[in-house]
Motif scaffolding. Structure first.
Motif, PDB file in Angstrom:
ATOM      1  N   GLN A  19       0.822  -1.207   0.000  1.00 26.43           N
ATOM      2  CA  GLN A  19       0.000   0.000   0.000  1.00 26.43           C
ATOM      3  C   GLN A  19       0.855   1.255   0.000  1.00 26.43           C
ATOM      4  O   GLN A  19       0.526   2.258  -0.640  1.00 26.43           O
ATOM      5  CB  GLN A  19      -0.943   0.011   1.197  1.00 26.43           C
ATOM      6  CG  GLN A  19      -1.892   1.214   1.234  1.00 26.43           C
ATOM      7  CD  GLN A  19      -2.776   1.299   0.005  1.00 26.43           C
ATOM      8  OE1 GLN A  19      -3.423   0.316  -0.361  1.00 26.43           O
ATOM      9  NE2 GLN A  19      -2.812   2.455  -0.641  1.00 26.43           N
ATOM     10  N   THR A  20       1.975   1.197   0.727  1.00 26.92           N
ATOM     11  CA  THR A  20       2.869   2.366   0.760  1.00 26.92           C
ATOM     12  C   THR A  20       3.441   2.643  -0.625  1.00 26.92           C
ATOM     13  O   THR A  20       3.539   3.799  -1.055  1.00 26.92           O
ATOM     14  CB  THR A  20       4.009   2.145   1.769  1.00 26.92           C
ATOM     15  OG1 THR A  20       3.445   1.986   3.073  1.00 26.92           O
ATOM     16  CG2 THR A  20       4.969   3.323   1.780  1.00 26.92           C
ATOM     17  N   SER A  22       2.002   1.881  -3.414  1.00 29.24           N
ATOM     18  CA  SER A  22       0.887   2.438  -4.177  1.00 29.24           C
ATOM     19  C   SER A  22       0.685   3.913  -3.857  1.00 29.24           C
ATOM     20  O   SER A  22       0.438   4.728  -4.752  1.00 29.24           O
ATOM     21  CB  SER A  22      -0.396   1.651  -3.869  1.00 29.24           C
ATOM     22  OG  SER A  22      -1.492   2.182  -4.582  1.00 29.24           O
ATOM     23  N   ASN A  23       0.831   4.260  -2.574  1.00 25.83           N
ATOM     24  CA  ASN A  23       0.680   5.666  -2.197  1.00 25.83           C
ATOM     25  C   ASN A  23       1.766   6.536  -2.818  1.00 25.83           C
ATOM     26  O   ASN A  23       1.515   7.672  -3.240  1.00 25.83           O
ATOM     27  CB  ASN A  23       0.728   5.801  -0.671  1.00 25.83           C
ATOM     28  CG  ASN A  23      -0.520   5.249  -0.003  1.00 25.83           C
ATOM     29  OD1 ASN A  23      -1.557   5.086  -0.638  1.00 25.83           O
ATOM     30  ND2 ASN A  23      -0.412   4.932   1.288  1.00 25.83           N
ATOM     31  N   ASN A  26       0.692   7.030  -6.447  1.00 29.37           N
ATOM     32  CA  ASN A  26      -0.561   7.717  -6.740  1.00 29.37           C
ATOM     33  C   ASN A  26      -0.840   8.942  -5.882  1.00 29.37           C
ATOM     34  O   ASN A  26      -1.498   9.881  -6.335  1.00 29.37           O
ATOM     35  CB  ASN A  26      -1.734   6.737  -6.593  1.00 29.37           C
ATOM     36  CG  ASN A  26      -1.615   5.552  -7.525  1.00 29.37           C
ATOM     37  OD1 ASN A  26      -1.344   5.723  -8.703  1.00 29.37           O
ATOM     38  ND2 ASN A  26      -1.811   4.352  -7.003  1.00 29.37           N
ATOM     39  N   SER A  27      -0.345   8.940  -4.627  1.00 27.23           N
ATOM     40  CA  SER A  27      -0.576  10.077  -3.720  1.00 27.23           C
ATOM     41  C   SER A  27       0.693  10.335  -2.911  1.00 27.23           C
ATOM     42  O   SER A  27       0.725  10.155  -1.685  1.00 27.23           O
ATOM     43  CB  SER A  27      -1.755   9.775  -2.785  1.00 27.23           C
ATOM     44  OG  SER A  27      -2.915   9.461  -3.507  1.00 27.23           O
ATOM     45  N   PRO A  28       1.780  10.729  -3.563  1.00 26.33           N
ATOM     46  CA  PRO A  28       3.077  10.843  -2.884  1.00 26.33           C
ATOM     47  C   PRO A  28       3.082  11.837  -1.726  1.00 26.33           C
ATOM     48  O   PRO A  28       3.896  11.699  -0.805  1.00 26.33           O
ATOM     49  CB  PRO A  28       4.019  11.296  -4.010  1.00 26.33           C
ATOM     50  CG  PRO A  28       3.127  11.883  -5.056  1.00 26.33           C
ATOM     51  CD  PRO A  28       1.854  11.123  -4.980  1.00 26.33           C
ATOM     52  N   ILE A  30       1.172  12.140   0.730  1.00 23.80           N
ATOM     53  CA  ILE A  30       0.770  11.600   2.035  1.00 23.80           C
ATOM     54  C   ILE A  30       1.835  10.678   2.632  1.00 23.80           C
ATOM     55  O   ILE A  30       1.648  10.147   3.727  1.00 23.80           O
ATOM     56  CB  ILE A  30      -0.580  10.845   1.922  1.00 23.80           C
ATOM     57  CG1 ILE A  30      -0.405   9.539   1.131  1.00 23.80           C
ATOM     58  CG2 ILE A  30      -1.649  11.723   1.309  1.00 23.80           C
ATOM     59  CD1 ILE A  30      -1.661   8.665   1.107  1.00 23.80           C
ATOM     60  N   VAL A  31       2.931  10.463   1.903  1.00 24.96           N
ATOM     61  CA  VAL A  31       4.004   9.575   2.379  1.00 24.96           C
ATOM     62  C   VAL A  31       5.155  10.411   2.934  1.00 24.96           C
ATOM     63  O   VAL A  31       5.516  11.441   2.356  1.00 24.96           O
ATOM     64  CB  VAL A  31       4.518   8.677   1.223  1.00 24.96           C
ATOM     65  CG1 VAL A  31       5.594   7.711   1.727  1.00 24.96           C
ATOM     66  CG2 VAL A  31       3.364   7.914   0.592  1.00 24.96           C
ATOM     67  N   ARG A  36       9.320   7.905   1.104  1.00 27.76           N
ATOM     68  CA  ARG A  36       9.136   8.093  -0.336  1.00 27.76           C
ATOM     69  C   ARG A  36      10.451   7.960  -1.077  1.00 27.76           C
ATOM     70  O   ARG A  36      10.530   7.330  -2.140  1.00 27.76           O
ATOM     71  CB  ARG A  36       8.504   9.475  -0.591  1.00 27.76           C
ATOM     72  CG  ARG A  36       8.097   9.677  -2.045  1.00 27.76           C
ATOM     73  CD  ARG A  36       7.208  10.906  -2.216  1.00 27.76           C
ATOM     74  NE  ARG A  36       7.929  12.151  -1.958  1.00 27.76           N
ATOM     75  CZ  ARG A  36       7.622  13.009  -1.015  1.00 27.76           C
ATOM     76  NH1 ARG A  36       6.592  12.768  -0.195  1.00 27.76           N
ATOM     77  NH2 ARG A  36       8.312  14.132  -0.860  1.00 27.76           N
TER      78      ARG A  36
END
Length: 348
Positions: A19-20, A22-23, A26-28, A30-31, A36
């Motif tokens: 999931q990390t 994927s984040n 797609n939604s860097p 929030i990491v 990251r």
């Protein structure tokens, strides 16, 4: 064959969950930055590339723009939309977007096809071309909340400032003003105009450009009246033979020093009818114009495509409502006059 790396391999190498990863993709934002960085390093070292089809499915976004493929009705001027489509496809690919072509019988069927593609999730937004006065597509798509941008303004009373939809267009009025002014500056005073019948949005704009230049010339203090302008102006259906006939009719009314036209098709006909005896300028700068040495007004289709994509992906995202009030909703691109010397033609 060695299998390609997967998202599981990236997670294992980086020491994080799937999931990390994927984040990060797609939604860097929030990491955590250090996490990251570790995931991005694993992606680079493994040479991992996300499976775009699966990614689009998960994101419920197709990353696809739909555009109707119009039937080619004219072998000369019809090439303009082909060139626009090529520019749009090329620039969309740089942004990670795809172009999906579809056909439709008419404007109403086009709306039906757009609804179907939107409802099935195959297409996120649409580009409309060949806008007309009272175009039924723009009103209906705005009501449906479909994201779209038109190549061509919503011809009407308030076409430049209409907030109802987003558009990009080429300033045909400025283009024909420049072409006419070039002849006037060279001392040619009786510059004729061959265009389309009144009621064509783009054709009427191009005629206004010719009129602007003619009324502004006023040689030796003389002012051209409406009757004098009408004698130098003809509206006909688009085509080479129509352009040739129009020039003969103009010359039957009196001397014509030069002619500007609403299309290269009309201009080629005028050029042939005159046997090259008078200078002629067309509009669109098609390959035929370049081949025969015809001067023409070039539509900067790369700029049009860039403007369309900017409105589709920017603050408004192709929506007719919402978005910052100060974000541009329209873009008017100025064309460029290309001057050439025509090939030697036989006199008709």
């Amino acid at each position: 064959m060695q299998r390609p790396p997967t998202i599981v391999d990236v997670a294992s190498t980086a020491g994080v969950s799937r999931q990390t990863v994927s984040n990060v993709l797609n939604s860097p934002d929030i990491v955590k930055p250090e996490t990251r960085t570790r995931v991005e390093a694993a992606i680079a070292s493994l040479g991992y590339h996300p499976h775009e089809s699966a990614r689009r499915l998960r994101m419920r976004k197709s990353s696809t723009i739909g555009i109707r493929l119009d039937p080619q009705t004219d072998g000369i001027s019809g090439s303009v939309l082909d060139r626009f489509l090529h520019a749009l496809t090329e620039q969309a690919a740089v942004l990670g977007l795809r172009i999906l072509l579809f056909t439709a019988r008419d404007h109403h069927d086009e709306v039906t096809q757009i609804e179907r593609l939107r409802d099935t999730g195959d297409v996120d937004a649409f580009v409309l071309t060949s806008t007309t006065l009272g175009d039924p597509r723009t009103t209906r798509l705005a009501e449906l909340g479909v994201s779209f941008v038109t190549f061509g303004r919503p011809w009407g009373v308030d076409d430049r400032d209409d907030p109802a939809h987003l558009w990009v267009d080429v300033d045909g009025r400025a283009g024909l003003d420049e072409a006419t002014s070039a002849y006037l500056s060279a001392g040619l005073r009786r510059v004729g105009y061959i265009g389309w019948p009144r009621g064509s949005g783009s054709g009427d704009e191009r005629m206004r450009g010719w009129r602007d230049a003619m009324l502004g010339a006023a040689p030796d203090g003389a002012v051209l009246d409406e009757a004098a302008l009408d004698a130098l102006c003809l509206g006909v259906e688009d085509g080479v033979s129509q352009g040739a006939d129009a020039l003969r009719r103009l010359r039957a009314r009196g001397d014509v020093d030069a002619v500007v036209c609403a299309s290269d098709s009309l201009a080629l006909g005028a050029l042939i009818a005159s046997g090259g005896a008078i200078p002629v300028t067309g509009f669109d700068d098609t390959p035929v114009a370049a081949a025969v040495g015809l001067s023409s007004v070039r539509q900067p289709l790369d700029e049009v495509a860039a403007g369309v994509l900017e409105l589709l992906t920017g603050a408004h995202a192709g929506r007719t409502t919402g978005g910052p009030a100060d974000a541009p909703r329209h873009r008017l691109v100025r064309p460029r006059l290309v001057t050439r010397s025509p090939a030697q033609l036989p006199r008709p």
